[in-house]
Scaffold this motif. Structure first.
Motif, short mmCIF file in Angstrom:
data_model
loop_
_atom_site.label_atom_id
_atom_site.label_comp_id
_atom_site.label_asym_id
_atom_site.label_seq_id
_atom_site.Cartn_x
_atom_site.Cartn_y
_atom_site.Cartn_z
N GLU A 107 0.86 -1.18 0.00
CA GLU A 107 0.00 0.00 0.00
C GLU A 107 0.90 1.23 0.00
OE1 GLU A 107 -3.36 0.25 -0.03
OE2 GLU A 107 -3.53 -1.93 -0.19
N ARG A 136 0.49 4.09 1.18
CA ARG A 136 0.52 4.78 2.48
C ARG A 136 1.50 4.13 3.47
NH1 ARG A 136 -4.85 2.43 2.65
NH2 ARG A 136 -4.78 0.63 4.02
N GLU A 137 1.91 2.88 3.20
CA GLU A 137 2.86 2.22 4.10
C GLU A 137 4.20 2.95 4.16
OE1 GLU A 137 3.09 -2.18 4.08
OE2 GLU A 137 1.55 -2.05 2.52
N ARG A 156 4.65 5.99 4.60
CA ARG A 156 4.62 7.05 5.63
C ARG A 156 5.41 6.62 6.85
NH1 ARG A 156 -1.49 7.88 6.19
NH2 ARG A 156 -1.91 7.81 3.98
#
Length: 64
Positions: free
Chosen positions: A29, A31-32, A34
């Motif tokens: 993903e 967003r991982e 981040r």
């Protein structure tokens, strides 16, 4: 263990569309990044560019 973050991707000037394609191919993903994706996981993809960014993340951790 070192983690690959958005900062590492930006430092290498990896393009967003390419990172998104990489993530889709390898079940990561976006967003991982981040919080960071473990370098081991990046290397396990077998992708040349993933190896390069994993090397950078590990180097930055050693330099810290």
């Amino acid at each position: 263990m070192a983690k690959v973050t958005f900062a590492h991707l930006r430092e290498l000037r990896y393009c967003v569309p390419g990172v998104k394609r990489f993530c889709a191919r390898h079940g990561i993903e976006l967003r991982e990044f981040r919080d960071g994706v473990e370098t081991e996981r990046m290397r396990a993809t077998g992708d040349r560019y993933a190896r390069i960014v994993a090397d950078l993340a590990e180097q930055r951790e050693r330099d810290a």
